[in-house]
Design an enzyme around this catalytic site. Structure first.
Site, PDB file in Angstrom:
ATOM      1  N   ASP A  13       0.808  -1.225   0.000  1.00 20.79           N
ATOM      2  CA  ASP A  13       0.000   0.000   0.000  1.00 20.79           C
ATOM      3  C   ASP A  13       0.838   1.270   0.000  1.00 20.79           C
ATOM      4  OD1 ASP A  13      -2.232  -1.684   0.208  1.00 20.79           O
ATOM      5  OD2 ASP A  13      -2.059  -1.711   2.395  1.00 20.79           O
ATOM      6  N   LYS A  16       2.243   2.314  -5.000  1.00 21.63           N
ATOM      7  CA  LYS A  16       3.042   1.900  -6.169  1.00 21.63           C
ATOM      8  C   LYS A  16       2.259   2.083  -7.473  1.00 21.63           C
ATOM      9  CE  LYS A  16       3.605  -2.223  -4.377  1.00 21.63           C
ATOM     10  NZ  LYS A  16       3.000  -2.012  -3.045  1.00 21.63           N
ATOM     11  N   GLY A  40      -3.907  -4.394  -4.813  1.00 24.07           N
ATOM     12  CA  GLY A  40      -4.918  -3.440  -5.261  1.00 24.07           C
ATOM     13  C   GLY A  40      -4.218  -2.152  -5.630  1.00 24.07           C
ATOM     14  N   HIS A  41      -3.921  -1.985  -6.898  1.00 26.72           N
ATOM     15  CA  HIS A  41      -3.188  -0.795  -7.336  1.00 26.72           C
ATOM     16  C   HIS A  41      -4.170   0.243  -7.863  1.00 26.72           C
ATOM     17  CE1 HIS A  41       0.793  -3.218  -7.752  1.00 26.72           C
ATOM     18  NE2 HIS A  41       0.423  -2.998  -6.516  1.00 26.72           N
ATOM     19  N   GLN A 221       2.450  -5.852  -3.092  1.00 21.93           N
ATOM     20  CA  GLN A 221       2.736  -5.912  -1.659  1.00 21.93           C
ATOM     21  C   GLN A 221       4.070  -5.188  -1.372  1.00 21.93           C
ATOM     22  OE1 GLN A 221       1.844  -9.308  -3.098  1.00 21.93           O
ATOM     23  NE2 GLN A 221      -0.184  -8.431  -2.951  1.00 21.93           N
ATOM     24  N   THR A 297      -8.301  -3.470  -1.808  1.00 27.14           N
ATOM     25  CA  THR A 297      -8.819  -4.799  -2.135  1.00 27.14           C
ATOM     26  C   THR A 297      -9.927  -5.204  -1.172  1.00 27.14           C
ATOM     27  OG1 THR A 297      -6.694  -5.421  -3.047  1.00 27.14           O
ATOM     28  CG2 THR A 297      -8.148  -7.233  -2.436  1.00 27.14           C
ATOM     29  N   GLY A 299     -11.069  -3.101   1.623  1.00 30.28           N
ATOM     30  CA  GLY A 299     -11.745  -1.991   2.305  1.00 30.28           C
ATOM     31  C   GLY A 299     -11.424  -1.898   3.786  1.00 30.28           C
ATOM     32  N   LEU A 329       3.373  12.531   0.791  1.00 32.18           N
ATOM     33  CA  LEU A 329       4.003  13.567   1.627  1.00 32.18           C
ATOM     34  C   LEU A 329       2.945  14.553   2.120  1.00 32.18           C
ATOM     35  CD1 LEU A 329       6.770  14.756   2.595  1.00 32.18           C
ATOM     36  CD2 LEU A 329       6.583  16.325   0.652  1.00 32.18           C
TER      37      LEU A 329
HETATM   38  P1  IMP Z   1      -2.415 -12.684   1.667  1.00 30.73           P
HETATM   39  O1  IMP Z   1      -1.447 -12.100   0.688  1.00 30.73           O
HETATM   40  O2  IMP Z   1      -3.848 -12.470   1.266  1.00 30.73           O
HETATM   41  O3  IMP Z   1      -2.104 -14.112   1.987  1.00 30.73           O
HETATM   42  O4  IMP Z   1      -2.266 -11.888   3.049  1.00 30.73           O
HETATM   43  C1  IMP Z   1      -1.101 -11.995   3.865  1.00 30.73           C
HETATM   44  C2  IMP Z   1      -0.776 -10.650   4.503  1.00 30.73           C
HETATM   45  O5  IMP Z   1      -0.381  -9.733   3.486  1.00 30.73           O
HETATM   46  C3  IMP Z   1      -1.965  -9.975   5.214  1.00 30.73           C
HETATM   47  O6  IMP Z   1      -1.467  -9.239   6.304  1.00 30.73           O
HETATM   48  C4  IMP Z   1      -2.505  -9.028   4.169  1.00 30.73           C
HETATM   49  O7  IMP Z   1      -3.202  -7.943   4.737  1.00 30.73           O
HETATM   50  C5  IMP Z   1      -1.213  -8.574   3.515  1.00 30.73           C
HETATM   51  N1  IMP Z   1      -1.384  -8.126   2.137  1.00 30.73           N
HETATM   52  C6  IMP Z   1      -1.548  -8.911   1.026  1.00 30.73           C
HETATM   53  N2  IMP Z   1      -1.650  -8.149  -0.072  1.00 30.73           N
HETATM   54  C7  IMP Z   1      -1.513  -6.877   0.331  1.00 30.73           C
HETATM   55  C8  IMP Z   1      -1.491  -5.622  -0.368  1.00 30.73           C
HETATM   56  O8  IMP Z   1      -1.599  -5.543  -1.597  1.00 30.73           O
HETATM   57  N3  IMP Z   1      -1.331  -4.519   0.406  1.00 30.73           N
HETATM   58  C9  IMP Z   1      -1.168  -4.590   1.756  1.00 30.73           C
HETATM   59  N4  IMP Z   1      -1.160  -5.730   2.439  1.00 30.73           N
HETATM   60  C10 IMP Z   1      -1.343  -6.863   1.737  1.00 30.73           C
END
Ligand code: IMP
Length: 435
Positions: A13, A16, A40-41, A221, A297, A299, A329
């Site tokens: 988050d 990117k 979720g971009h 991620q 992704t 909410g 910023l």
């Molecule tokens: P998973 O990727 O759904 O297995 O989730 C594993 C961990 O990664 C959890 O803490 C999610 O909230 C976090 N996570 C997965 N994808 C994202 C993302 O795109 N942004 C932020 N956190 C993410």
């Protein structure tokens, strides 16, 4: 033929999506190499807001080739939904979108297993429930179903049956599992729709390299969610850091010449797991609302905190960052005093040396030691030149760069495409490629 990897430095988050969108104007190919629809971009172009989960953000730039690499795990329903949304905006994907036949599929079985696990775990991970972990699990167990298997009907049924058995024995309620025959049949229409996009993407990448194109590898991620280098077990199940580009895309490691790290000017995290610089909730609540920190992704409200310089430096080292992009910023505008964690101490106040202690494994025991910097009152929203930033904002950025040990290339000052300060153009893909 330089290749730039764009990597999140925190727990995802970092913003990117917007940065990939800006940089994709300079490159010929954008590729995703890991993860799936957990990402979720968000990209705001004019009046339109696009949220992409699987498609590389480069898809929004006509003429840019886009690749979904073998390291990804793909949910076909989600992909088709995204393709429909993109096509309805009259964005053409024909001949410029390629999906690796080696990417694994996320099936309803994976999601059923994950739901059951998260519900029954004494310490849930707080996943996105998109079936990501289980899909990588069946990949590693060598029983996964790959995109290319959709076109080998002779093997398909047996593979779906073994995934059904895996899900049933792994604890998913049997009555929630589709019959293997029904599931296999439901895959056929997907296979036909996707056929034009499926191609050995190693060849696509090699062609782009040999034509001298600039390539951008779009990380999803962030480094602290990396399966190996993150805050295990509170991580995702893929290699989110720069190392993942090599295996997730069949890209020669020597061709990756730039590693561009993206960090927010502060920190957020969704899901469970340690977060030393987290604000207390009374401070976090108005901050979160002002900063619009809710998951793209799921909410979910994001946990918010000060910038963690210890972890930023770690991300810089793990990825060999050559440039830093600081986002959001403007969220810090109007805050009287800003804090950056520059080291950690134990609960009893003893300092912790990150070279002696595996701080990633013991992060919940680490108390941040802060350096304080003065804030600024003038708005930075929408600033496009370094000289338009208040002196204290410039001083803050300078300190962030020093702590990370990485020069800053860009600073984002709002959600729109044009709300960006280019600090050092030479650290970015060459402008010559602007289309
Ligand atoms: P998973 O990727 O759904 O297995 O989730 C594993 C961990 O990664 C959890 O803490 C999610 O909230 C976090 N996570 C997965 N994808 C994202 C993302 O795109 N942004 C932020 N956190 C993410």
């Amino acid at each position: 033929m330089p290749v730039s990897a764009l990597i999140g430095c925190q727990w995802g988050d970092e913003g990117k999506g917007k940065i990939v969108d800006i940089l994709s104007a300079r490159v010929g190919l954008v590729a995703r190499y890991q993860g799936g629809a957990n990402a979720g971009h968000t990209v705001v172009i004019g009046e339109e807001t696009y949220i992409l989960h699987l498609l590389p953000v480069g898809i929004l730039r006509p003429g840019v080739t886009c690749v979904l690499g073998n390291g990804m795990v793909i949910d076909l329903d989600s992909l088709e939904e995204e393709l429909e949304a993109i096509h309805s905006c009259r964005i053409d994907t024909a001949g410029r979108l390629f999906i690796s036949p080696r990417a694994h599929l996320v099936l309803s079985y994976h999601k059923a297993v994950e739901k059951q696990r998260e519900l029954s775990a004494s310490k849930p991970i707080g996943t996105t429930l998109r079936g990501i972990g289980p899909a990588y699990e069946t990949k590693a167990a060598r029983i996964g179903l790959r995109v290319g298997d959709l076109y080998r009907p002779q093997d398909l049924m047996a593979r779906v049956e073994s995934l059904h058995d895996w899900a049933a024995t792994t604890g998913a309620p049997r009555d929630e599992l589709a019959s293997p025959r029904g599931l296999a049949a439901s895959l056929a229409p997907h296979a036909e729709k996707l056929r034009p996009f499926v191609r050995d993407v190693r060849i696509t990448v090699q062609e782009a390299l040999s034509h001298g194109s600039e390539l951008l590898l779009e990380g999803a991620q962030g480094t602290l969610l990396d399966l190996d280098h993150g805050t295990y077990p509170f991580v995702t199940s893929s290699s989110t850091s720069v190392g993942g580009t090599v295996s997730g895309l069949a890209i020669p490691p020597t061709s990756v010449t730039r590693a561009i790290g993206v960090t927010k000017a502060y920190t957020t995290r969704v899901g469970e797991g340690p977060f030393p610089t987290q604000f207390d909730e009374a401070f976090a609540e108005p901050f979160r609302t002002r900063a619009a920190e809710f998951g793209a992704t799921t909410g979910r409200p994001r946990r918010c905190g000060w910038l963690d310089g210890v972890l930023l430096r770690y991300a810089a080292e793990v990825n060999g960052l050559t440039a830093l992009v600081v986002t959001k910023l403007d969220v810090l505008d109007g805050m009287e005093t800003l804090k950056i964690a520059t080291s950690y101490a134990s609960a009893s106040g003893d300092s912790i040396d990150p070279n002696e202690v595996d701080v990633l494994a013991e992060l919940d025991q680490c108390r941040p030691v802060y350096e304080e910097l003065p804030g600024w009152t003038e708005p930075t929203t929408g600033a496009t030149r370094v000289e338009d930033l208040p002196a204290n904002a410039r001083a803050y950025l300078k300190r962030v760069s020093e702590i990370a040990g990485v020069p800053i290339a860009m600073v984002s000052t709002g959600h729109r495409r044009d709300q960006i300060v280019v600090v050092n153009d030479e650290l970015l893909p060459a402008r010559a490629a602007v289309r």
